[in-house]
Design a protein around this motif. Structure first.
Motif, short mmCIF file in Angstrom:
data_model
loop_
_atom_site.label_atom_id
_atom_site.label_comp_id
_atom_site.label_asym_id
_atom_site.label_seq_id
_atom_site.Cartn_x
_atom_site.Cartn_y
_atom_site.Cartn_z
N GLU A 98 -8.58 4.22 4.73
CA GLU A 98 -8.42 5.86 4.44
C GLU A 98 -8.84 6.36 5.67
OE1 GLU A 98 -7.69 5.83 -0.36
OE2 GLU A 98 -9.61 6.71 0.78
N ILE A 154 -7.53 5.55 9.15
CA ILE A 154 -6.22 6.22 9.42
C ILE A 154 -6.48 7.86 9.82
CG2 ILE A 154 -4.30 7.29 8.49
CD1 ILE A 154 -4.16 4.43 7.00
N THR A 182 5.23 3.95 1.85
CA THR A 182 4.78 2.64 1.30
C THR A 182 4.85 1.60 2.24
OG1 THR A 182 5.24 3.46 -0.91
CG2 THR A 182 5.04 1.09 -0.70
N ALA A 197 -9.94 0.11 0.46
CA ALA A 197 -9.01 1.09 0.79
C ALA A 197 -9.63 2.20 1.33
CB ALA A 197 -8.13 1.34 -0.50
N ILE A 221 0.39 5.19 1.17
CA ILE A 221 -0.44 5.97 1.85
C ILE A 221 0.14 7.41 1.87
CG2 ILE A 221 -1.39 5.99 4.02
CD1 ILE A 221 -0.73 3.18 4.91
N THR A 222 -0.53 8.09 1.47
CA THR A 222 -0.30 9.61 1.39
C THR A 222 -1.24 10.34 2.58
OG1 THR A 222 0.25 9.32 -0.90
CG2 THR A 222 -0.15 11.64 -0.17
N SER A 248 3.64 10.15 5.08
CA SER A 248 3.27 9.38 3.77
C SER A 248 4.33 8.28 3.67
CB SER A 248 3.33 10.34 2.68
OG SER A 248 2.40 11.27 2.88
N LEU A 252 0.85 -1.16 -0.07
CA LEU A 252 0.07 -0.07 -0.04
C LEU A 252 0.78 1.02 -0.09
CD1 LEU A 252 -2.59 -0.98 2.91
CD2 LEU A 252 -2.48 -1.87 0.45
N VAL A 289 -6.19 11.41 3.73
CA VAL A 289 -5.61 10.40 3.59
C VAL A 289 -5.91 9.55 2.29
CG1 VAL A 289 -4.96 8.17 4.48
CG2 VAL A 289 -5.42 10.24 5.87
N THR A 290 -5.01 9.26 1.56
CA THR A 290 -5.48 8.43 0.29
C THR A 290 -4.43 7.14 0.21
OG1 THR A 290 -3.73 9.59 -1.03
CG2 THR A 290 -6.19 10.33 -1.06
N ILE A 291 -5.03 5.92 -0.32
CA ILE A 291 -4.26 4.80 -0.33
C ILE A 291 -4.23 4.29 -1.78
CG2 ILE A 291 -4.25 2.33 0.58
CD1 ILE A 291 -5.24 3.25 2.97
#
Length: 204
Positions: A71, A74, A43, A67, A32-33, A41, A30, A88-90
């Motif tokens: 998100e 988190i 990986t 996902a 994650i940002t 952020s 994943l 948060v984006t995945i």
């Protein structure tokens, strides 16, 4: 076991869980940002227990969830501990755990890895398409839910191909079964018999 046959009038208006994101599995990778927070952020790979570890909030359950749900979880935890309205984006970089089984009246039945978002039509394409005697109006997806229960989802492939019904997303460990058409089986059998008689009659 539930059976769902989407119709052209309802499936497009209310997609429901059939058209949600993939469920994350163990060993998936994943990305994650957290918007404008580069230090958070990263990986990460889902471990064997289905967890990921993140700074400030610790371990988060990922396997068995989409996902989108991860998100939200988190973001919720970051809000509780230190950030205001975190975004948060995945992105799932590797679908290591995802497989789909395609069987029944397809050209090449088998178990296929999912390398990205895969729809029902794409899953059948992995099996080189349906056979001559396939019943394309009754194609089933057998799915195990997160609570352990199983369900059967039934689709009209012709309606999906024509755009009358959305092409549903496949989830990891789904089993796609294409049934056989009795009428087409009879036609093929009769055709084969006639060919046999013609062949026999022309022997000298």
């Amino acid at each position: 076991m539930a059976s769902v046959l989407p119709s052209a009038g309802t499936a497009l208006d209310d997609p429901g869980p059939l058209f949600d994101d993939y469920y994350i599995g163990p060993y998936d990778l994943l990305e994650i940002t957290v918007f404008q927070v580069e230090d958070l952020s990263r990986t990460v790979r889902v471990n064997a227990r289905g967890l990921i570890g993140l700074p400030l909030i610790g371990q988060v359950q990922a396997a068995g969830l989409s996902a989108r749900v991860v998100e939200e979880e988190i973001a919720r935890r970051l809000t509780e501990c230190c950030l205001q309205d975190p975004q948060v984006t995945i992105f799932i970089k590797e679908f290591v755990s995802q497989r789909v089984t395609v069987e029944g009246e397809v050209t090449k039945p088998g178990i296929f890895p999912l390398s990205g978002r895969t729809s029902l039509l794409q899953a059948i394409a992995l099996a080189a398409g349906v056979s001559e005697i396939a019943d394309v109006n009754q194609v089933s997806i057998f799915r195990t839910l997160t609570d352990g229960n199983k369900e059967q989802l039934v689709f009209d492939l012709e309606a999906v191909r024509s755009g009358k019904v959305d092409d549903p997303l496949i989830q990891g460990n789904d089993v796609v079964v294409v049934g056989s058409s009795t009428a087409r089986s009879m036609v093929k059998s009769v055709t084969g018999t006639l060919r046999g008689f013609i062949g026999f009659g022309t022997v000298r």
